[in-house]
Design an enzyme around this catalytic site. Structure first.
Site, PDB file in Angstrom:
ATOM      1  N   GLY A  15       0.831  -1.207   0.000  1.00 45.43           N
ATOM      2  CA  GLY A  15       0.000   0.000   0.000  1.00 45.43           C
ATOM      3  C   GLY A  15       0.861   1.251   0.000  1.00 45.43           C
ATOM      4  N   PHE A 123     -15.222  21.091  12.390  1.00 43.75           N
ATOM      5  CA  PHE A 123     -15.641  19.871  11.702  1.00 43.75           C
ATOM      6  C   PHE A 123     -16.702  19.170  12.548  1.00 43.75           C
ATOM      7  CE2 PHE A 123     -13.504  17.168   8.282  1.00 43.75           C
ATOM      8  CZ  PHE A 123     -13.360  18.219   7.410  1.00 43.75           C
ATOM      9  N   GLN A 236     -19.408   3.894   7.274  1.00 45.65           N
ATOM     10  CA  GLN A 236     -19.777   5.315   7.311  1.00 45.65           C
ATOM     11  C   GLN A 236     -20.380   5.785   5.985  1.00 45.65           C
ATOM     12  OE1 GLN A 236     -16.802   8.809   7.869  1.00 45.65           O
ATOM     13  NE2 GLN A 236     -18.098   8.752   9.680  1.00 45.65           N
ATOM     14  N   HIS A 238     -21.245   9.239   4.176  1.00 46.22           N
ATOM     15  CA  HIS A 238     -20.996  10.676   4.270  1.00 46.22           C
ATOM     16  C   HIS A 238     -22.269  11.401   3.870  1.00 46.22           C
ATOM     17  CE1 HIS A 238     -19.202  14.609   3.834  1.00 46.22           C
ATOM     18  NE2 HIS A 238     -18.049  14.141   4.282  1.00 46.22           N
ATOM     19  N   LEU A 248     -17.421  13.258  -3.447  1.00 49.01           N
ATOM     20  CA  LEU A 248     -17.498  13.865  -2.119  1.00 49.01           C
ATOM     21  C   LEU A 248     -17.565  15.386  -2.180  1.00 49.01           C
ATOM     22  CD1 LEU A 248     -17.321  13.257   0.973  1.00 49.01           C
ATOM     23  CD2 LEU A 248     -14.933  13.932   0.779  1.00 49.01           C
ATOM     24  N   GLU A 251     -16.909  17.837   4.219  1.00 50.91           N
ATOM     25  CA  GLU A 251     -17.474  18.411   5.431  1.00 50.91           C
ATOM     26  C   GLU A 251     -16.893  19.809   5.691  1.00 50.91           C
ATOM     27  OE1 GLU A 251     -18.243  15.466   8.452  1.00 50.91           O
ATOM     28  OE2 GLU A 251     -17.146  16.700   9.883  1.00 50.91           O
ATOM     29  N   ARG A 282     -21.358  12.517  11.380  1.00 52.41           N
ATOM     30  CA  ARG A 282     -21.856  12.133  10.057  1.00 52.41           C
ATOM     31  C   ARG A 282     -23.035  11.173  10.093  1.00 52.41           C
ATOM     32  NH1 ARG A 282     -15.908  11.614   7.217  1.00 52.41           N
ATOM     33  NH2 ARG A 282     -15.639  13.869   7.095  1.00 52.41           N
ATOM     34  N   HIS A 347     -18.740   5.971   2.450  1.00 56.57           N
ATOM     35  CA  HIS A 347     -17.529   6.792   2.493  1.00 56.57           C
ATOM     36  C   HIS A 347     -16.333   6.140   3.170  1.00 56.57           C
ATOM     37  CE1 HIS A 347     -15.190  10.443   2.490  1.00 56.57           C
ATOM     38  NE2 HIS A 347     -15.142  10.498   3.790  1.00 56.57           N
ATOM     39  N   ARG A 382     -16.742   7.436  12.714  1.00 55.75           N
ATOM     40  CA  ARG A 382     -15.503   8.218  12.700  1.00 55.75           C
ATOM     41  C   ARG A 382     -15.821   9.705  12.570  1.00 55.75           C
ATOM     42  NH1 ARG A 382     -12.319  10.593   8.612  1.00 55.75           N
ATOM     43  NH2 ARG A 382     -13.461   9.653   6.884  1.00 55.75           N
ATOM     44  N   SER A 387      -9.239  10.372  10.194  1.00 53.31           N
ATOM     45  CA  SER A 387      -8.676   9.230   9.470  1.00 53.31           C
ATOM     46  C   SER A 387      -7.281   9.553   8.936  1.00 53.31           C
ATOM     47  CB  SER A 387      -9.584   8.824   8.315  1.00 53.31           C
ATOM     48  OG  SER A 387      -8.918   7.870   7.541  1.00 53.31           O
TER      49      SER A 387
HETATM   50  C1  LIG Z   1     -13.054  11.428  -1.214  1.00 56.43           C
HETATM   51  C2  LIG Z   1     -12.487  11.210   0.156  1.00 56.43           C
HETATM   52  C3  LIG Z   1     -12.156  12.299   0.957  1.00 56.43           C
HETATM   53  C4  LIG Z   1     -11.641  12.103   2.233  1.00 56.43           C
HETATM   54  N1  LIG Z   1     -11.325  13.196   2.999  1.00 56.43           N
HETATM   55  C5  LIG Z   1     -10.794  13.003   4.234  1.00 56.43           C
HETATM   56  C6  LIG Z   1     -10.406  14.121   5.033  1.00 56.43           C
HETATM   57  O1  LIG Z   1     -10.497  15.279   4.631  1.00 56.43           O
HETATM   58  N2  LIG Z   1      -9.914  13.881   6.276  1.00 56.43           N
HETATM   59  C7  LIG Z   1      -9.755  12.609   6.780  1.00 56.43           C
HETATM   60  O2  LIG Z   1      -9.282  12.450   7.901  1.00 56.43           O
HETATM   61  N3  LIG Z   1     -10.091  11.525   6.003  1.00 56.43           N
HETATM   62  C8  LIG Z   1     -10.592  11.703   4.760  1.00 56.43           C
HETATM   63  N4  LIG Z   1     -10.931  10.610   4.000  1.00 56.43           N
HETATM   64  C9  LIG Z   1     -10.543   9.270   4.462  1.00 56.43           C
HETATM   65  C10 LIG Z   1      -9.035   9.071   4.253  1.00 56.43           C
HETATM   66  O3  LIG Z   1      -8.614   9.770   3.115  1.00 56.43           O
HETATM   67  C11 LIG Z   1      -8.665   7.598   4.080  1.00 56.43           C
HETATM   68  O4  LIG Z   1      -9.258   6.827   5.095  1.00 56.43           O
HETATM   69  C12 LIG Z   1      -7.148   7.391   4.154  1.00 56.43           C
HETATM   70  O5  LIG Z   1      -6.489   8.289   3.288  1.00 56.43           O
HETATM   71  C13 LIG Z   1      -6.785   5.963   3.813  1.00 56.43           C
HETATM   72  O6  LIG Z   1      -5.395   5.860   3.705  1.00 56.43           O
HETATM   73  P1  LIG Z   1      -4.697   4.443   3.578  1.00 56.43           P
HETATM   74  O7  LIG Z   1      -3.233   4.721   3.487  1.00 56.43           O
HETATM   75  O8  LIG Z   1      -5.170   3.546   4.645  1.00 56.43           O
HETATM   76  O9  LIG Z   1      -5.243   3.831   2.197  1.00 56.43           O
HETATM   77  P2  LIG Z   1      -5.267   4.376   0.690  1.00 56.43           P
HETATM   78  O10 LIG Z   1      -4.840   5.762   0.568  1.00 56.43           O
HETATM   79  O11 LIG Z   1      -6.596   3.989   0.160  1.00 56.43           O
HETATM   80  O12 LIG Z   1      -4.148   3.493  -0.011  1.00 56.43           O
HETATM   81  C14 LIG Z   1      -4.294   2.105  -0.237  1.00 56.43           C
HETATM   82  C15 LIG Z   1      -3.081   1.594  -0.966  1.00 56.43           C
HETATM   83  O13 LIG Z   1      -3.110   0.171  -1.015  1.00 56.43           O
HETATM   84  C16 LIG Z   1      -2.717  -0.280  -2.292  1.00 56.43           C
HETATM   85  N5  LIG Z   1      -3.323  -1.599  -2.500  1.00 56.43           N
HETATM   86  C17 LIG Z   1      -4.599  -1.985  -2.240  1.00 56.43           C
HETATM   87  N6  LIG Z   1      -4.758  -3.279  -2.561  1.00 56.43           N
HETATM   88  C18 LIG Z   1      -3.572  -3.736  -3.024  1.00 56.43           C
HETATM   89  C19 LIG Z   1      -3.095  -4.985  -3.520  1.00 56.43           C
HETATM   90  N7  LIG Z   1      -3.894  -6.061  -3.621  1.00 56.43           N
HETATM   91  N8  LIG Z   1      -1.803  -5.062  -3.926  1.00 56.43           N
HETATM   92  C20 LIG Z   1      -0.977  -3.980  -3.861  1.00 56.43           C
HETATM   93  N9  LIG Z   1      -1.385  -2.782  -3.412  1.00 56.43           N
HETATM   94  C21 LIG Z   1      -2.649  -2.667  -2.985  1.00 56.43           C
HETATM   95  C22 LIG Z   1      -3.218   0.796  -3.241  1.00 56.43           C
HETATM   96  O14 LIG Z   1      -2.481   0.769  -4.437  1.00 56.43           O
HETATM   97  C23 LIG Z   1      -2.950   2.056  -2.420  1.00 56.43           C
HETATM   98  O15 LIG Z   1      -1.627   2.491  -2.625  1.00 56.43           O
HETATM   99  C24 LIG Z   1     -11.453  10.787   2.720  1.00 56.43           C
HETATM  100  C25 LIG Z   1     -11.778   9.702   1.921  1.00 56.43           C
HETATM  101  C26 LIG Z   1     -12.324   9.912   0.673  1.00 56.43           C
HETATM  102  C27 LIG Z   1     -12.720   8.699  -0.139  1.00 56.43           C
END
Ligand SMILES: Cc1cc2nc3c(=O)[nH]c(=O)nc-3n(C[C@H](O)[C@H](O)[C@H](O)COP(=O)(O)OP(=O)(O)OC[C@H]3O[C@@H](n4cnc5c(N)ncnc54)[C@H](O)[C@@H]3O)c2cc1C
Length: 566
Positions: A15, A123, A236, A238, A248, A251, A282, A347, A382, A387
């Site tokens: 990831g 928020f 969740q 949104h 999205l 918020e 939310r 969301h 949440r 997050s």
């Molecule tokens: C539109 C949107 C707006 C948001 N805004 C906010 C905000 O303002 N504030 C806040 O706190 N949260 C926000 N969130 C939530 C927050 O952005 C996410 O929960 C957080 O960024 C997730 O990060 P992560 O590193 O866990 O996963 P991600 O950023 O989703 O990364 C997942 C990674 O895993 C890799 N991966 C997945 N499966 C595989 C596989 N089988 N093999 C190899 N690689 C794989 C992908 O390539 C990717 O690199 C928002 C979410 C969305 C959808």
């Protein structure tokens, strides 16, 4: 499948989003030979889409002068409807200022107030303005900063490598098998420890704000390897996504003062949350919008209006440029002049792989962090801005732990697993049958209709039945492609397998919790029931196949459990 190269690294992170990159940077700084595998180029991870901001009790806003980590913790625990583990919340909130300053020093350009300090906006569910932001493109700024940090350290990136399975032997994770999407070849990766940071599962639902790549892979990989999943019923929704496309609308818009208005022109949130109004958590705002729509007070297309006009053109252009652009590009309207039609959409996943605050999964050498994990700091709901914070605070801790708790490598075991995986995927390739697309559509519809904002026993049982049928059909699913190079239908088919597994876990966990708490709202059990259900749901595959449910206590200690409103 093609050749059989075997790679080795001390720490492998699956990831390239914020959680994965923060863990990788930490493991590398400790001295580990570290690699990141990502199925897309890391800057395309869903973290890049985060808009509104990241929470930390800095007390920069005049309205938040005596803010501190305890107040942040209280808001988080109250918002979680007391299901969050309070020891983990303490870590999250105590370490928040340090995490934000670290990213700032590494180069993130946060928005500032008139005194040059980091600006903070209100928020949902927060008592005071506590959310730091980079306009409404916070995730983009944070992810670019962390990617630079990771690249400058020489961390090895395997981009467009799709992890198809984990290698677990003697209850220890020995590495993983990954498909190089571009060449179509499978490779074995041997490691001393492995961190899953694969993000959420939004694509199991219709009407999601998530990226197409959020397909539950890591949760399903861990579940199949014997790890437990926690609190999967908490999904969740949104409140404000663009009507129709469900893109999205942050918020941050309500944080800056936008109103929610029904078809009679009323700001209806005062009815449901007299104090917090638009800035209630939310789960409450999403349900309130649905109640207005169900009462016939919505607009065409099943939506209400988000009105920004009174904020004025200057504020909208400066603080919410991304939202304005989205409204102009996808709804053909300028929020400076017209309200935005919005409706709730899936969301975020509060549930995930059951882990300790150091990311331990119970399988030696296997860790998880970010949205795929459940530590748990979000409980039943949440708060916005928590997050991004979760990914950074716990990414650092888990990277450290993964370096310290490494295990012996077992390259021959990985090699044997690679050979088995080559055979499995070859069979998937050569079979002919129903393709992923129609099954995926049916799954998304089922999840939205049966496990959405309002749930009840009959509807959920029907939904579970449909999921079981889909599971059977999936056994006969085929890739139907002759080309192994950049074979998207292979990737989609594997993702669908992961998603069906996780959809089943959400469904069963939801059926078993006979109460309403946070995002899990049952019309047949509308009350919260602390006596029976102030506990975490754990689901695992007992004999490697059949899911079993058990419960574990919530860690309390900071704040007493009570009934409180907004
Ligand atoms: C539109 C949107 C707006 C948001 N805004 C906010 C905000 O303002 N504030 C806040 O706190 N949260 C926000 N969130 C939530 C927050 O952005 C996410 O929960 C957080 O960024 C997730 O990060 P992560 O590193 O866990 O996963 P991600 O950023 O989703 O990364 C997942 C990674 O895993 C890799 N991966 C997945 N499966 C595989 C596989 N089988 N093999 C190899 N690689 C794989 C992908 O390539 C990717 O690199 C928002 C979410 C969305 C959808």
């Amino acid at each position: 499948m093609g050749n059989k190269d075997l790679y080795r690294h001390d720490v492998i992170v699956v990831g390239g989003g914020l959680a994965g990159l923060r863990a990788a940077v930490e493991a590398c700084d400790r001295g580990a030979d570290t690699a990141v595998l990502s199925k897309v180029y890391p800057l395309r991870s869903h973290s890049v889409a985060a808009q509104g901001g990241i929470n930390a009790a800095l007390g920069n806003s005049p309205a938040a002068k005596d803010d501190n980590w305890e107040k942040h913790a209280f808001d988080t625990i109250k918002g979680s409807v007391y299901l969050a583990d309070q020891d983990a919340v303490e870590i999250l909130c105590r370490e928040a200022p340090g995490a934000v300053f670290e990213l700032e020093h590494w180069g993130t350009v946060f928005s500032r107030d008139d005194h040059g300090r980091l600006a903070q906006r209100p928020f949902g569910g927060a008592d005071v303005p506590r959310t730091c932001y980079a306009a409404d493109r916070t995730g983009h700024n944070l992810l670019n900063t962390l990617f630079e940090q990771a690249a400058s350290r020489g961390i090895r990136f395997y981009n467009e490598f799709f992890v198809t399975s984990l290698v677990v032997d003697e209850e220890t994770c020995r590495g993983c098998i990954a498909l190089d999407i571009l060449s179509g070849n499978l490779h074995g990766f041997s490691s001393k420890s492995l961190v899953l940071a694969t993000g959420g599962y939004g694509m199991i639902y219709d009407h999601s704000t998530n990226s197409l790549i959020n397909t539950a892979d890591g949760m399903a990989l861990a579940y199949s390897a014997g790890a437990k999943l926690k609190d999967m019923e908490f999904v969740q929704f949104h409140p404000t996504t663009l009507s129709g496309s469900n893109i999205l609308i942050s918020e941050g818009a309500r944080g800056e003062g936008a109103y929610l208005v029904n078809s009679e022109g009323d700001r209806f949130m005062a009815k449901y949350a007299p104090q917090a109004e638009e800035l209630a958590p939310r789960d409450i705002v999403a349900r309130s919008i649905m109640k207005e729509i169900q009462a016939g007070l919505g607009f065409d297309g099943g939506c209400v209006h988000l009105d920004l006009r009174h904020l004025g053109a200057e504020k909208i252009r400066e603080r919410l440029p991304g939202i304005r652009q989205i409204a102009m590009d996808f709804a053909d309207l300028d929020p400076v002049e017209q309200p935005i039609p919005v409706q709730p959409g899936q969301h975020y996943s509060m549930g995930g792989i059951d882990v300790s605050p150091d990311g331990e999964t119970g399988i030696r050498g296997l860790f998880a962090v970010g949205e795929c994990a459940c530590i748990s700091v979000h409980g039943a709901n949440r708060l916005g801005g928590n997050s991004l914070l979760d990914t950074l605070v716990f990414g650092r801790r888990v990277g450290d732990k993964a370096f310290n708790e490494s295990h012996d490598e077992a390259a021959p075991v990985v090699e044997a697993a690679l050979n088995r995986e080559i055979k499995r995927l070859d069979e998937l390739f050569s079979s002919r049958g129903e393709s992923f697309a129609s099954l995926m559509r049916e799954m998304k519809k089922t999840m939205f209709e049966s496990f959405g904002i309002f749930r009840d026993e009959n509807n959920m049982q029907e939904g579970l039945g449909s999921l079981n049928e889909l599971g059977k059909k999936f056994e006969g699913a085929a890739v139907n492609s002759a080309r192994k190079i950049f074979c998207q239908s292979l990737v989609r088919t594997l993702e669908l397998g992961f998603m069906l597994d996780i959809a089943g876990a959400v469904a069963l966990s939801a059926l078993w919790r006979k109460e309403s708490r946070g995002s899990h709202y049952r019309t047949d059990w509308p009350d919260r029931d602390d006596d029976r259900y102030l506990k975490h749901t754990l689901i695992s595959k007992t004999d490697g196949q059949k899911p079993a449910i058990e419960y574990s206590p919530v860690k309390l200690g900071l704040f007493p459990v009570k009934e409180d409103g907004y």
